[in-house]
Design a protein around this motif. Structure first.
Motif, PDB file in Angstrom:
ATOM      1  N   MET A 187       0.823  -1.213   0.000  1.00 54.24           N
ATOM      2  CA  MET A 187       0.000   0.000   0.000  1.00 54.24           C
ATOM      3  C   MET A 187       0.858   1.264   0.000  1.00 54.24           C
ATOM      4  O   MET A 187       0.568   2.217  -0.711  1.00 54.24           O
ATOM      5  CB  MET A 187      -0.910  -0.001   1.229  1.00 54.24           C
ATOM      6  CG  MET A 187      -1.841   1.199   1.302  1.00 54.24           C
ATOM      7  SD  MET A 187      -2.826   1.187   2.801  1.00 54.24           S
ATOM      8  CE  MET A 187      -1.622   1.716   3.998  1.00 54.24           C
ATOM      9  N   LYS A 188       1.940   1.281   0.780  1.00 53.21           N
ATOM     10  CA  LYS A 188       2.774   2.485   0.894  1.00 53.21           C
ATOM     11  C   LYS A 188       3.832   2.586  -0.200  1.00 53.21           C
ATOM     12  O   LYS A 188       4.512   3.607  -0.306  1.00 53.21           O
ATOM     13  CB  LYS A 188       3.452   2.514   2.273  1.00 53.21           C
ATOM     14  CG  LYS A 188       2.443   2.722   3.406  1.00 53.21           C
ATOM     15  CD  LYS A 188       3.120   3.199   4.639  1.00 53.21           C
ATOM     16  CE  LYS A 188       3.278   4.685   4.515  1.00 53.21           C
ATOM     17  NZ  LYS A 188       3.722   5.341   5.720  1.00 53.21           N
ATOM     18  N   SER A 189       3.988   1.548  -1.018  1.00 48.45           N
ATOM     19  CA  SER A 189       5.074   1.541  -2.011  1.00 48.45           C
ATOM     20  C   SER A 189       4.991   2.724  -2.975  1.00 48.45           C
ATOM     21  O   SER A 189       6.026   3.262  -3.379  1.00 48.45           O
ATOM     22  CB  SER A 189       5.104   0.213  -2.772  1.00 48.45           C
ATOM     23  OG  SER A 189       3.942   0.018  -3.561  1.00 48.45           O
ATOM     24  N   ARG A 190       3.807   3.160  -3.324  1.00 51.49           N
ATOM     25  CA  ARG A 190       3.679   4.301  -4.253  1.00 51.49           C
ATOM     26  C   ARG A 190       4.273   5.579  -3.665  1.00 51.49           C
ATOM     27  O   ARG A 190       4.814   6.403  -4.393  1.00 51.49           O
ATOM     28  CB  ARG A 190       2.224   4.525  -4.622  1.00 51.49           C
ATOM     29  CG  ARG A 190       1.747   3.543  -5.652  1.00 51.49           C
ATOM     30  CD  ARG A 190       0.402   3.932  -6.182  1.00 51.49           C
ATOM     31  NE  ARG A 190       0.146   3.196  -7.403  1.00 51.49           N
ATOM     32  CZ  ARG A 190      -1.059   3.024  -7.889  1.00 51.49           C
ATOM     33  NH1 ARG A 190      -2.102   3.551  -7.286  1.00 51.49           N
ATOM     34  NH2 ARG A 190      -1.229   2.345  -8.994  1.00 51.49           N
ATOM     35  N   ALA A 191       4.164   5.746  -2.356  1.00 59.55           N
ATOM     36  CA  ALA A 191       4.740   6.935  -1.707  1.00 59.55           C
ATOM     37  C   ALA A 191       6.266   6.933  -1.809  1.00 59.55           C
ATOM     38  O   ALA A 191       6.903   7.966  -1.622  1.00 59.55           O
ATOM     39  CB  ALA A 191       4.307   7.006  -0.243  1.00 59.55           C
ATOM     40  N   TYR A 192       6.848   5.777  -2.112  1.00 64.28           N
ATOM     41  CA  TYR A 192       8.298   5.653  -2.264  1.00 64.28           C
ATOM     42  C   TYR A 192       8.689   5.527  -3.735  1.00 64.28           C
ATOM     43  O   TYR A 192       9.795   5.097  -4.058  1.00 64.28           O
ATOM     44  CB  TYR A 192       8.804   4.442  -1.463  1.00 64.28           C
ATOM     45  CG  TYR A 192       8.836   4.725   0.018  1.00 64.28           C
ATOM     46  CD1 TYR A 192      10.034   5.060   0.651  1.00 64.28           C
ATOM     47  CD2 TYR A 192       7.676   4.694   0.784  1.00 64.28           C
ATOM     48  CE1 TYR A 192      10.073   5.337   2.009  1.00 64.28           C
ATOM     49  CE2 TYR A 192       7.704   4.977   2.139  1.00 64.28           C
ATOM     50  CZ  TYR A 192       8.899   5.292   2.740  1.00 64.28           C
ATOM     51  OH  TYR A 192       8.924   5.575   4.090  1.00 64.28           O
ATOM     52  N   GLY A 193       7.744   5.895  -4.616  1.00 64.09           N
ATOM     53  CA  GLY A 193       8.033   5.875  -6.050  1.00 64.09           C
ATOM     54  C   GLY A 193       8.075   4.487  -6.650  1.00 64.09           C
ATOM     55  O   GLY A 193       8.674   4.287  -7.711  1.00 64.09           O
ATOM     56  N   ARG A 194       7.455   3.523  -5.981  1.00 63.55           N
ATOM     57  CA  ARG A 194       7.457   2.132  -6.453  1.00 63.55           C
ATOM     58  C   ARG A 194       6.018   1.667  -6.618  1.00 63.55           C
ATOM     59  O   ARG A 194       5.083   2.282  -6.119  1.00 63.55           O
ATOM     60  CB  ARG A 194       8.117   1.197  -5.414  1.00 63.55           C
ATOM     61  CG  ARG A 194       9.475   1.588  -4.900  1.00 63.55           C
ATOM     62  CD  ARG A 194      10.609   1.410  -5.881  1.00 63.55           C
ATOM     63  NE  ARG A 194      10.969   0.062  -6.222  1.00 63.55           N
ATOM     64  CZ  ARG A 194      11.858  -0.661  -5.555  1.00 63.55           C
ATOM     65  NH1 ARG A 194      12.452  -0.193  -4.486  1.00 63.55           N
ATOM     66  NH2 ARG A 194      12.151  -1.876  -5.968  1.00 63.55           N
ATOM     67  N   TYR A 195       5.847   0.565  -7.284  1.00 63.78           N
ATOM     68  CA  TYR A 195       4.548  -0.111  -7.357  1.00 63.78           C
ATOM     69  C   TYR A 195       4.840  -1.575  -7.069  1.00 63.78           C
ATOM     70  O   TYR A 195       5.316  -2.309  -7.941  1.00 63.78           O
ATOM     71  CB  TYR A 195       3.923   0.076  -8.738  1.00 63.78           C
ATOM     72  CG  TYR A 195       2.556  -0.560  -8.845  1.00 63.78           C
ATOM     73  CD1 TYR A 195       1.436   0.092  -8.353  1.00 63.78           C
ATOM     74  CD2 TYR A 195       2.402  -1.816  -9.424  1.00 63.78           C
ATOM     75  CE1 TYR A 195       0.177  -0.485  -8.439  1.00 63.78           C
ATOM     76  CE2 TYR A 195       1.148  -2.396  -9.510  1.00 63.78           C
ATOM     77  CZ  TYR A 195       0.046  -1.736  -9.011  1.00 63.78           C
ATOM     78  OH  TYR A 195      -1.195  -2.315  -9.087  1.00 63.78           O
ATOM     79  N   LEU A 196       4.626  -1.976  -5.814  1.00 62.93           N
ATOM     80  CA  LEU A 196       4.996  -3.315  -5.362  1.00 62.93           C
ATOM     81  C   LEU A 196       3.769  -4.090  -4.889  1.00 62.93           C
ATOM     82  O   LEU A 196       3.411  -4.050  -3.714  1.00 62.93           O
ATOM     83  CB  LEU A 196       6.025  -3.225  -4.227  1.00 62.93           C
ATOM     84  CG  LEU A 196       7.350  -2.546  -4.567  1.00 62.93           C
ATOM     85  CD1 LEU A 196       8.208  -2.386  -3.328  1.00 62.93           C
ATOM     86  CD2 LEU A 196       8.088  -3.341  -5.637  1.00 62.93           C
ATOM     87  N   PRO A 197       3.105  -4.810  -5.798  1.00 67.25           N
ATOM     88  CA  PRO A 197       1.993  -5.640  -5.373  1.00 67.25           C
ATOM     89  C   PRO A 197       2.483  -6.774  -4.472  1.00 67.25           C
ATOM     90  O   PRO A 197       3.670  -7.110  -4.467  1.00 67.25           O
ATOM     91  CB  PRO A 197       1.415  -6.176  -6.689  1.00 67.25           C
ATOM     92  CG  PRO A 197       2.458  -5.970  -7.709  1.00 67.25           C
ATOM     93  CD  PRO A 197       3.368  -4.894  -7.230  1.00 67.25           C
TER      94      PRO A 197
END
Length: 195
Positions: A92-102
């Motif tokens: 869920m928080k990966s986008r805030a770190y510039g990632r997309y980690l399902p």
């Protein structure tokens, strides 16, 4: 070091200290216990109360994602049950770190109904993944997940644990050529006079 990097380092340091205090209060216990590895110990880390705490979940996700900044990864997952409470907050928080980690998780055993998959959640075939773990002792649980992930057609770029008890996991991963890191080591708590 530029000003922004210094601020990020300070924020990470503060988050790590806050998580240490939370783990000390909610996860670390002294007393005789038999570990998942079968070993007997004078202390125990029950990470579930900390992982399922709103502050604990957020701090763990932030610190894991900070540690993954330079790590190749298309997804995050791990063995049920220890990794499951970590997977969703990190994804869920990966986008805030510039990632997309399902996320995905590895079942200890295949169910005899439904999809009958050992690796469940998002498809990881052909992807590079990070294995999450709550506590590592000998490393066997996460290595089970590594084996299942490889069987599913994925590459493991890192095993990351909230806490390493320092009882053989690092050596096991090194021997298997699997990079490993942990946010904390058991001796940080044992020497702190906690519990």
């Amino acid at each position: 070091m530029d000003h922004q990097t210094a601020d990020q380092d300070q924020t990470t340091f503060e988050r790590r200290n806050r998580l240490f205090m939370l783990l000390q209060a909610r996860a670390f216990r002294r007393g005789r216990v038999i570990l998942a590895s079968g070993k007997e110990s004078d202390y125990y880390f029950d990470m579930k109360p900390a992982m399922l705490d709103p502050d604990g979940a957020e701090l763990m996700a932030d610190l894991i994602l900070h540690a993954l900044q330079d790590v190749e990864a298309d997804a995050v997952g791990g063995l049920e049950m220890g990794a499951v409470p970590l997977i969703a907050p990190v994804a869920m928080k990966s986008r805030a770190y510039g990632r997309y980690l399902p996320g995905f998780f590895v079942r200890k055993a295949v169910k005899d109904h439904g999809t009958k998959k050992r690796v469940d959640g998002n498809d990881i075939s052909g992807k590079t993944v990070v294995i999450l773990e709550d506590v590592t002792t000998t490393g066997g649980s996460a290595m089970d997940a590594v084996g299942a992930v490889r069987d599913a057609g994925a590459k493991v770029s890192l095993v990351i644990s909230i806490l390493d008890r320092g009882e053989g996991a690092a050596a096991l991963y090194a021997e298997a050529d699997v990079p490993f890191k942990s946010l904390f080591r058991a001796e940080e708590f044992i020497g702190s006079g906690a519990a």
